[in-house]
Design a protein around this motif. Structure first.
Motif, short mmCIF file in Angstrom:
data_model
loop_
_atom_site.label_atom_id
_atom_site.label_comp_id
_atom_site.label_asym_id
_atom_site.label_seq_id
_atom_site.Cartn_x
_atom_site.Cartn_y
_atom_site.Cartn_z
N LEU A 2 2.27 -2.43 63.16
CA LEU A 2 0.86 -2.73 62.96
C LEU A 2 0.46 -3.92 63.81
O LEU A 2 1.14 -4.94 63.83
N GLN A 3 -0.64 -3.78 64.52
CA GLN A 3 -1.19 -4.89 65.30
C GLN A 3 -2.56 -5.24 64.77
O GLN A 3 -3.39 -4.36 64.52
N LEU A 4 -2.79 -6.53 64.59
CA LEU A 4 -4.05 -7.03 64.06
C LEU A 4 -4.73 -7.89 65.11
O LEU A 4 -4.08 -8.70 65.77
N VAL A 5 -6.03 -7.72 65.24
CA VAL A 5 -6.79 -8.51 66.20
C VAL A 5 -7.99 -9.11 65.50
O VAL A 5 -8.86 -8.37 64.99
N GLU A 6 -8.06 -10.43 65.48
CA GLU A 6 -9.20 -11.13 64.89
C GLU A 6 -10.26 -11.38 65.96
O GLU A 6 -9.95 -11.55 67.14
N SER A 25 -4.78 -1.50 64.73
CA SER A 25 -4.52 -0.33 65.57
C SER A 25 -3.34 0.44 65.00
O SER A 25 -2.45 -0.13 64.39
N GLU A 26 -3.37 1.72 65.18
CA GLU A 26 -2.25 2.58 64.84
C GLU A 26 -1.86 2.57 63.38
O GLU A 26 -0.73 2.82 63.02
N ALA A 27 -2.80 2.22 62.53
CA ALA A 27 -2.50 2.24 61.09
C ALA A 27 -3.81 2.24 60.34
O ALA A 27 -4.86 1.95 60.90
#
Length: 126
Positions: A2-6, A25-27
């Motif tokens: 899992l990648q998180l972008v604030e 992304s991707e989740a």
């Protein structure tokens, strides 16, 4: 993974508002418990809000009445709405996620979260 972008940080005057976004992304974020944390210079990471996978939101006492947390499933994004901002709110804000499993604890302990974004700077100043 899992990648998180604030996003959504910036410079705001005292009393102003900002809305931070945490996109994944991707989740699917509604399979995760999401937390918002902040870290001011020279201080530890402080939890300010969290949202369970089933939609229960919790706000830290220090920001209660000024911050809210919400999720847009269609956009796979969790938001932190901040109002009546004060100089003490200046910090780097991070979102974090933990897979939701029955019986798991939810809260503001950084150790509960497996995935972290890179952070977004919020500066409250006139």
């Amino acid at each position: 993974q899992l990648q998180l972008v604030e996003s959504g940080g910036g410079l705001v005057q005292p009393g102003g508002s900002l809305r931070l976004s945490c996109a994944a992304s991707e989740a699917t974020l509604n399979n995760y418990n999401i937390g918002w944390f902040r870290q001011a210079p020279g201080k530890g990471r402080e939890g300010v809000a969290c949202l369970t996978s089933d939609g229960r939101g919790y706000i830290a006492y220090s920001v209660k009445g000024r911050f809210t947390i919400s999720r847009d499933n269609a956009k796979n994004t969790v938001y932190l709405q901040m109002s009546s901002l004060q100089a003490e709110d200046t910090a780097v804000y991070f979102c974090a996620a933990a897979p939701s499993r029955p019986g798991d604890k939810v809260g503001f302990d950084v150790a509960l979260y497996n995935y972290w974004g890179q952070g977004t700077q919020v500066t409250v100043s006139s």
